[in-house]
Design a protein around this motif. Sequence first.
Motif, PDB file in Angstrom:
ATOM      1  N   ALA A  14      37.195  32.952  46.442  1.00  0.00           N
ATOM      2  CA  ALA A  14      35.803  33.417  46.491  1.00  0.00           C
ATOM      3  C   ALA A  14      35.644  34.544  47.506  1.00  0.00           C
ATOM      4  CB  ALA A  14      34.887  32.251  46.847  1.00  0.00           C
ATOM      5  N   ALA A  15      36.390  34.488  48.613  1.00  0.00           N
ATOM      6  CA  ALA A  15      36.320  35.557  49.617  1.00  0.00           C
ATOM      7  C   ALA A  15      36.834  36.870  49.044  1.00  0.00           C
ATOM      8  CB  ALA A  15      37.117  35.158  50.858  1.00  0.00           C
ATOM      9  N   VAL A  16      37.844  36.797  48.179  1.00  0.00           N
ATOM     10  CA  VAL A  16      38.334  38.005  47.506  1.00  0.00           C
ATOM     11  C   VAL A  16      37.293  38.497  46.503  1.00  0.00           C
ATOM     12  CG1 VAL A  16      40.077  38.899  45.921  1.00  0.00           C
ATOM     13  CG2 VAL A  16      40.769  37.455  47.855  1.00  0.00           C
ATOM     14  N   ALA A  17      36.716  37.583  45.746  1.00  0.00           N
ATOM     15  CA  ALA A  17      35.726  37.971  44.735  1.00  0.00           C
ATOM     16  C   ALA A  17      34.510  38.634  45.366  1.00  0.00           C
ATOM     17  CB  ALA A  17      35.309  36.748  43.929  1.00  0.00           C
ATOM     18  N   ALA A  18      34.261  38.362  46.645  1.00  0.00           N
ATOM     19  CA  ALA A  18      33.161  39.042  47.328  1.00  0.00           C
ATOM     20  C   ALA A  18      33.412  40.544  47.417  1.00  0.00           C
ATOM     21  CB  ALA A  18      32.981  38.451  48.723  1.00  0.00           C
ATOM     22  N   HIS A  19      34.685  40.958  47.375  1.00  0.00           N
ATOM     23  CA  HIS A  19      35.046  42.379  47.393  1.00  0.00           C
ATOM     24  C   HIS A  19      35.162  42.958  45.982  1.00  0.00           C
ATOM     25  CE1 HIS A  19      36.033  42.775  51.710  1.00  0.00           C
ATOM     26  NE2 HIS A  19      36.433  41.517  51.617  1.00  0.00           N
ATOM     27  N   THR A  20      35.620  42.141  45.041  1.00  0.00           N
ATOM     28  CA  THR A  20      35.999  42.662  43.734  1.00  0.00           C
ATOM     29  C   THR A  20      34.976  42.409  42.637  1.00  0.00           C
ATOM     30  OG1 THR A  20      37.109  40.627  43.033  1.00  0.00           O
ATOM     31  CG2 THR A  20      38.417  42.219  44.295  1.00  0.00           C
ATOM     32  N   GLY A  21      34.059  41.478  42.856  1.00  0.00           N
ATOM     33  CA  GLY A  21      33.265  40.975  41.758  1.00  0.00           C
ATOM     34  C   GLY A  21      34.059  39.918  41.008  1.00  0.00           C
ATOM     35  N   PRO A  22      33.559  39.452  39.877  1.00  0.00           N
ATOM     36  CA  PRO A  22      34.248  38.389  39.123  1.00  0.00           C
ATOM     37  C   PRO A  22      35.697  38.742  38.820  1.00  0.00           C
ATOM     38  CG  PRO A  22      32.074  38.796  38.206  1.00  0.00           C
ATOM     39  CD  PRO A  22      32.302  39.875  39.220  1.00  0.00           C
ATOM     40  N   ILE A  23      36.556  37.736  38.916  1.00  0.00           N
ATOM     41  CA  ILE A  23      37.984  37.894  38.617  1.00  0.00           C
ATOM     42  C   ILE A  23      38.244  37.217  37.282  1.00  0.00           C
ATOM     43  CG2 ILE A  23      40.331  37.336  39.364  1.00  0.00           C
ATOM     44  CD1 ILE A  23      39.156  37.318  42.271  1.00  0.00           C
ATOM     45  N   TYR A  24      38.626  38.022  36.287  1.00  0.00           N
ATOM     46  CA  TYR A  24      38.756  37.523  34.921  1.00  0.00           C
ATOM     47  C   TYR A  24      40.132  36.928  34.631  1.00  0.00           C
ATOM     48  CZ  TYR A  24      34.723  40.639  34.655  1.00  0.00           C
ATOM     49  OH  TYR A  24      33.528  41.254  34.901  1.00  0.00           O
ATOM     50  N   ALA A  25      41.169  37.472  35.282  1.00  0.00           N
ATOM     51  CA  ALA A  25      42.536  36.999  35.025  1.00  0.00           C
ATOM     52  C   ALA A  25      43.421  37.429  36.185  1.00  0.00           C
ATOM     53  CB  ALA A  25      43.073  37.569  33.707  1.00  0.00           C
ATOM     54  N   ALA A  26      44.553  36.752  36.312  1.00  0.00           N
ATOM     55  CA  ALA A  26      45.516  37.081  37.367  1.00  0.00           C
ATOM     56  C   ALA A  26      46.923  36.925  36.812  1.00  0.00           C
ATOM     57  CB  ALA A  26      45.324  36.184  38.583  1.00  0.00           C
ATOM     58  N   ALA A  38      51.579  37.221  45.314  1.00  0.00           N
ATOM     59  CA  ALA A  38      51.567  38.626  44.890  1.00  0.00           C
ATOM     60  C   ALA A  38      51.146  38.632  43.428  1.00  0.00           C
ATOM     61  CB  ALA A  38      52.938  39.273  45.064  1.00  0.00           C
ATOM     62  N   ALA A  39      50.014  39.266  43.157  1.00  0.00           N
ATOM     63  CA  ALA A  39      49.472  39.191  41.811  1.00  0.00           C
ATOM     64  C   ALA A  39      48.591  40.397  41.517  1.00  0.00           C
ATOM     65  CB  ALA A  39      48.661  37.909  41.634  1.00  0.00           C
ATOM     66  N   THR A  40      48.494  40.715  40.236  1.00  0.00           N
ATOM     67  CA  THR A  40      47.543  41.713  39.766  1.00  0.00           C
ATOM     68  C   THR A  40      46.303  40.989  39.264  1.00  0.00           C
ATOM     69  OG1 THR A  40      49.277  43.275  39.142  1.00  0.00           O
ATOM     70  CG2 THR A  40      47.132  43.556  38.097  1.00  0.00           C
ATOM     71  N   LEU A  41      45.152  41.377  39.806  1.00  0.00           N
ATOM     72  CA  LEU A  41      43.885  40.760  39.428  1.00  0.00           C
ATOM     73  C   LEU A  41      43.119  41.698  38.498  1.00  0.00           C
ATOM     74  CD1 LEU A  41      42.679  39.464  42.922  1.00  0.00           C
ATOM     75  CD2 LEU A  41      44.228  38.352  41.286  1.00  0.00           C
ATOM     76  N   THR A  43      39.603  42.486  37.504  1.00  0.00           N
ATOM     77  CA  THR A  43      38.305  42.214  38.109  1.00  0.00           C
ATOM     78  C   THR A  43      37.239  43.165  37.556  1.00  0.00           C
ATOM     79  OG1 THR A  43      38.290  43.775  39.967  1.00  0.00           O
ATOM     80  CG2 THR A  43      39.648  41.804  40.211  1.00  0.00           C
ATOM     81  N   ARG A  44      36.001  42.887  37.919  1.00  0.00           N
ATOM     82  CA  ARG A  44      34.922  43.801  37.531  1.00  0.00           C
ATOM     83  C   ARG A  44      35.126  45.184  38.129  1.00  0.00           C
ATOM     84  NH1 ARG A  44      29.075  41.697  38.822  1.00  0.00           N
ATOM     85  NH2 ARG A  44      29.671  42.304  40.945  1.00  0.00           N
ATOM     86  N   ALA A  45      35.822  45.244  39.277  1.00  0.00           N
ATOM     87  CA  ALA A  45      36.111  46.526  39.930  1.00  0.00           C
ATOM     88  C   ALA A  45      37.348  47.203  39.347  1.00  0.00           C
ATOM     89  CB  ALA A  45      36.295  46.313  41.432  1.00  0.00           C
ATOM     90  N   GLY A  46      37.987  46.571  38.350  1.00  0.00           N
ATOM     91  CA  GLY A  46      39.222  47.111  37.785  1.00  0.00           C
ATOM     92  C   GLY A  46      40.418  46.310  38.242  1.00  0.00           C
ATOM     93  N   LEU A  47      41.620  46.795  37.915  1.00  0.00           N
ATOM     94  CA  LEU A  47      42.841  46.108  38.319  1.00  0.00           C
ATOM     95  C   LEU A  47      43.096  46.332  39.809  1.00  0.00           C
ATOM     96  CD1 LEU A  47      45.260  46.890  35.346  1.00  0.00           C
ATOM     97  CD2 LEU A  47      43.935  44.813  35.756  1.00  0.00           C
ATOM     98  N   ILE A  48      43.471  45.260  40.500  1.00  0.00           N
ATOM     99  CA  ILE A  48      43.756  45.301  41.928  1.00  0.00           C
ATOM    100  C   ILE A  48      45.007  44.474  42.174  1.00  0.00           C
ATOM    101  CG2 ILE A  48      42.946  44.527  44.210  1.00  0.00           C
ATOM    102  CD1 ILE A  48      40.097  45.127  43.237  1.00  0.00           C
TER     103      ILE A  48
END
Length: 266
Positions: A14-26, A38-41, A43-48
């Motif tokens: 949830a602390a990460v989602a506060a920066h990225t918005g919803p996380i759809y997949a990892a 180590a993962a690619t997220l 997110t609403r902000a794009g891939l991170i």
Amino acid sequence: MRMHWEDLPTSTRAAVAAHTGPIYAATTADSGQNSEIAATLDTRAGLIFVKGLRRDHPRVWTQKREATINPHVTPLAPRLLWTVEADEWNLLGFEHLDGRPADYRPGANDLPLVAEAIITLSTVRAPADVELKEIEQRLADYVDDPDDVALLRGDTLLHTDWTPDNVLIVNDTARVIDWAWPTRGAAWIDAACWVVWLVAAGHMPADAELWAAKTPAWATAPARALDVFATAQQRLWASIAAGAPEIAWKQNLATAAQQWADYRRN
């Protein structure tokens, strides 16, 4: 063992989602050795890309060092977007790079791109306000004459870990990731580190040095300094390989470092 994104505490995610918005997949990364997560997220902000260690991990300082050095190595490195410390975790979120590991084999089209990246990095002065490892400290145990470590000294910012997994080819450009061990030293040292990886990829030592010589900083290295460094690399990789006889790539690097050191001695 590499963890998955879903293994992290709900509050950490949830602390990460506060920066990225919803996380759809990892998607968990299948390369790299140093991060527990180590993962690619997606997110609403794009891939991170996110990487991290527990806050009580003995190497967590590498996370903090990578965050500190990032402004000095961008855009060669992906841009750091945010840092999260939540629960027991320290996490770094980076610009996602859609690339592939560099091909170091003889004749590969990636070789000039990697040389260009090394040339770019060799012009970056190590920041005075960031605490960095000194190359002479890191290699002191592998050099016979204490006076010889002075040959390695310099004020250039070094990466030192030129495994192909750390060099991603993105749109015909080499980008350099995983800055856990930024080091201060002579400008030619990253090219010299690359030599060992080139030999491991199938180059003869003389041919590997010709690629290193495409970086202008290589010409600033005294022959004695290269001899000392090659011997230090031989001893370093022999020590690493001895501690992991079951890991083929470490054995391969030890053999390559031995071949380069033998070439320098002949």
